[in-house]
Design an enzyme around this catalytic site. Structure first.
Site, PDB file in Angstrom:
ATOM      1  N   LYS A  99       0.817  -1.046  -0.339  1.00 39.36           N
ATOM      2  CA  LYS A  99      -0.271  -0.327  -0.100  1.00 39.36           C
ATOM      3  C   LYS A  99       0.599   1.533  -0.063  1.00 39.36           C
ATOM      4  O   LYS A  99       0.208   1.732  -0.437  1.00 39.36           O
ATOM      5  CB  LYS A  99      -1.201   0.123   1.048  1.00 39.36           C
ATOM      6  CG  LYS A  99      -2.179  -0.894   1.034  1.00 39.36           C
ATOM      7  CD  LYS A  99      -2.722  -0.538   2.316  1.00 39.36           C
ATOM      8  CE  LYS A  99      -4.516  -1.171   2.135  1.00 39.36           C
ATOM      9  NZ  LYS A  99      -4.603  -1.059   3.484  1.00 39.36           N
ATOM     10  N   ALA A 140      -1.599   3.878  15.610  1.00 33.46           N
ATOM     11  CA  ALA A 140      -1.460   4.836  15.018  1.00 33.46           C
ATOM     12  C   ALA A 140      -0.547   4.040  13.236  1.00 33.46           C
ATOM     13  O   ALA A 140       0.564   4.600  12.534  1.00 33.46           O
ATOM     14  CB  ALA A 140      -0.471   5.590  15.571  1.00 33.46           C
ATOM     15  N   GLY A 141      -0.953   2.764  12.630  1.00 30.91           N
ATOM     16  CA  GLY A 141      -0.477   2.367  11.579  1.00 30.91           C
ATOM     17  C   GLY A 141      -0.998   2.755  10.372  1.00 30.91           C
ATOM     18  O   GLY A 141      -2.141   4.290  10.131  1.00 30.91           O
ATOM     19  N   ASN A 184      -1.320   4.628  20.967  1.00 28.49           N
ATOM     20  CA  ASN A 184      -0.825   3.893  20.459  1.00 28.49           C
ATOM     21  C   ASN A 184      -0.069   2.937  21.623  1.00 28.49           C
ATOM     22  O   ASN A 184       0.500   3.579  22.009  1.00 28.49           O
ATOM     23  CB  ASN A 184       0.388   4.217  19.282  1.00 28.49           C
ATOM     24  CG  ASN A 184       0.526   3.204  18.422  1.00 28.49           C
ATOM     25  OD1 ASN A 184       0.000   2.471  17.895  1.00 28.49           O
ATOM     26  ND2 ASN A 184       1.577   3.081  17.919  1.00 28.49           N
ATOM     27  N   THR A 207       3.074   1.570  21.148  1.00 27.02           N
ATOM     28  CA  THR A 207       4.755   2.569  21.250  1.00 27.02           C
ATOM     29  C   THR A 207       4.104   4.512  20.668  1.00 27.02           C
ATOM     30  O   THR A 207       3.619   4.349  19.465  1.00 27.02           O
ATOM     31  CB  THR A 207       4.907   2.344  19.718  1.00 27.02           C
ATOM     32  OG1 THR A 207       5.686   0.699  19.693  1.00 27.02           O
ATOM     33  CG2 THR A 207       6.568   2.671  19.461  1.00 27.02           C
TER      34      THR A 207
HETATM   35  P1  ATR Z   1      -2.444  -1.304   9.005  1.00 26.46           P
HETATM   36  O1  ATR Z   1      -1.475  -0.867   7.844  1.00 26.46           O
HETATM   37  O2  ATR Z   1      -3.091  -2.623   9.781  1.00 26.46           O
HETATM   38  O3  ATR Z   1      -2.609  -0.256  10.845  1.00 26.46           O
HETATM   39  P2  ATR Z   1       0.035  -2.283  10.888  1.00 26.46           P
HETATM   40  O4  ATR Z   1       0.442  -0.415   9.841  1.00 26.46           O
HETATM   41  O5  ATR Z   1       1.413  -2.171  10.903  1.00 26.46           O
HETATM   42  O6  ATR Z   1      -1.199  -2.048  10.247  1.00 26.46           O
HETATM   43  O7  ATR Z   1      -0.378  -0.936  11.826  1.00 26.46           O
HETATM   44  C1  ATR Z   1      -0.550  -1.799  13.194  1.00 26.46           C
HETATM   45  C2  ATR Z   1      -1.097  -0.762  14.365  1.00 26.46           C
HETATM   46  O8  ATR Z   1      -1.365  -2.333  15.668  1.00 26.46           O
HETATM   47  C3  ATR Z   1      -0.144  -0.733  15.212  1.00 26.46           C
HETATM   48  O9  ATR Z   1      -0.701   0.927  15.241  1.00 26.46           O
HETATM   49  C4  ATR Z   1       0.348  -1.391  16.242  1.00 26.46           C
HETATM   50  O10 ATR Z   1       1.099  -0.855  17.245  1.00 26.46           O
HETATM   51  P3  ATR Z   1       2.396  -0.911  17.333  1.00 26.46           P
HETATM   52  O11 ATR Z   1       2.740   0.941  16.884  1.00 26.46           O
HETATM   53  O12 ATR Z   1       2.865  -0.112  18.861  1.00 26.46           O
HETATM   54  O13 ATR Z   1       3.415  -1.600  16.776  1.00 26.46           O
HETATM   55  C5  ATR Z   1      -0.990  -2.098  17.280  1.00 26.46           C
HETATM   56  N1  ATR Z   1      -0.747  -2.638  17.382  1.00 26.46           N
HETATM   57  C6  ATR Z   1      -0.210  -4.193  16.977  1.00 26.46           C
HETATM   58  N2  ATR Z   1      -0.182  -5.065  17.665  1.00 26.46           N
HETATM   59  C7  ATR Z   1      -0.898  -4.482  18.666  1.00 26.46           C
HETATM   60  C8  ATR Z   1      -0.993  -5.755  19.934  1.00 26.46           C
HETATM   61  N3  ATR Z   1      -0.688  -6.428  20.769  1.00 26.46           N
HETATM   62  N4  ATR Z   1      -1.586  -4.235  21.225  1.00 26.46           N
HETATM   63  C9  ATR Z   1      -2.250  -3.379  21.258  1.00 26.46           C
HETATM   64  N5  ATR Z   1      -1.248  -2.536  19.626  1.00 26.46           N
HETATM   65  C10 ATR Z   1      -1.169  -3.600  18.690  1.00 26.46           C
END
Ligand code: ATR
Length: 281
Positions: free
Chosen positions: A72, A134-135, A157, A159
């Site tokens: 993407k 925040a992804g 988020n 992180t």
């Molecule tokens: P997408 O395109 O679906 O948004 P992404 O860009 O990989 O996917 O983003 C994943 C999001 O889920 C991020 O905000 C991630 O948090 P981090 O930035 O801290 O990695 C969040 N995420 C993934 N696993 C998580 C968990 N176990 N608890 C809370 N947030 C999670």
């Protein structure tokens, strides 16, 4: 309707992995329902193959294409003509042709999210919204919420730095929450949106603390493959909750609109996705 036939009868979704994409099911059911001869295929494309893939689409001809993870963002480096949504978000899911026949990119996740939250449009226009995550999905939601005139956004988020960076990239009123501000309820929100991937697996918990759900709050989860703990909690303690299947279907409808200048039958699309998910359980 655009004269797409001169570009062939085929549309694609590209990504890696691509085996579990619901897009072929959704689009093919709509093609069939509309009596169209078109076919939609999933194709495994790795980031390093993307430039060749887009070049081949030019020469092979196509109705259009969708991109999913991990392409993407990368596709924005390959196709220059981009809608304002793509320019702001930095990610695209739909390749379509301008009337000139030239390729352009759109992000129809924005439209999908707008349609998903349509029932709460008034609340979104008048109350703050809390976004978890925040992804890439979060970026599309932020853009949509601005278009929907949401007055204020809280962003949390796992992180925190990523939420901070995101809030600085967008010119909207965004307040980043720490873990303790989230768990102690130091925010206002009529609608809470989960864009994190927590909930994808059956054993996952919810990113939102149960004790902070007020009985007038709405919980919106972008996850569509199961009823998440987040959706269950808001169903129990909040005023309303919804999963992300509607967003998935409407982003597909948004792509269709780009390709054909018409609206597909979204009920057919949704039923096809539901049937597929049920068979997949
Ligand atoms: P997408 O395109 O679906 O948004 P992404 O860009 O990989 O996917 O983003 C994943 C999001 O889920 C991020 O905000 C991630 O948090 P981090 O930035 O801290 O990695 C969040 N995420 C993934 N696993 C998580 C968990 N176990 N608890 C809370 N947030 C999670």
């Amino acid at each position: 309707m655009k004269p797409v036939e001169k570009y062939g009868n085929v549309a694609w979704v590209a990504g890696s992995p691509i085996d579990h994409s619901l897009s072929p099911v959704i689009h093919n059911s709509a093609f069939e329902g509309a009596g169209l001869p078109h076919q939609y295929f999933a194709i495994e494309v790795k980031p390093e193959e993307l430039t060749d893939f887009v070049g081949n689409l030019q020469s092979m001809g196509m109705i259009g294409a969708n991109f999913t993870l991990p392409l993407k963002n990368a596709v924005c480096e390959v196709v220059e003509d981009q809608t304002p949504a793509v320019e702001t978000i930095g990610a695209a899911n739909t390749l379509f042709r301008r009337n000139s026949g030239e390729f352009a990119l759109d992000n129809t996740d924005v439209y999908g999210f707008e349609k998903l939250v349509e029932p709460w449009g008034e609340r979104i226009r008048s109350e703050p919204v809390l976004i978890l995550g925040a992804g890439g999905a979060s970026r599309a939601c932020l853009f949509a919420l601005d278009r929907l005139n949401c007055p204020r956004i809280y962003l949390w988020n796992r992180t925190r730095e990523s939420a901070q960076t995101l809030s600085e990239q967008y010119p909207y009123d965004i307040t980043v929450l720490s873990d303790s501000e989230l768990s102690e309820g130091e925010f206002e929100a009529g609608v809470v949106v989960n864009t994190t991937s927590l909930g994808l697996n059956e054993s996952d918990g919810s990113p939102f603390p149960e004790q902070q759900i007020r009985d007038d709050m709405v919980g919106v989860d972008l996850i569509y493959n199961r009823e998440t703990k987040f959706v269950q909690d808001f169903g129990e303690y909040g005023s309303d909750s919804i999963g992300g299947l509607g967003m998935l279907v409407h982003q597909a409808a948004g792509a269709w609109k780009r390709w054909f200048d018409t609206t597909p039958n979204v009920d057919i699309m949704k039923q096809a996705a539901l049937d597929y998910l049920q068979d997949d359980q």
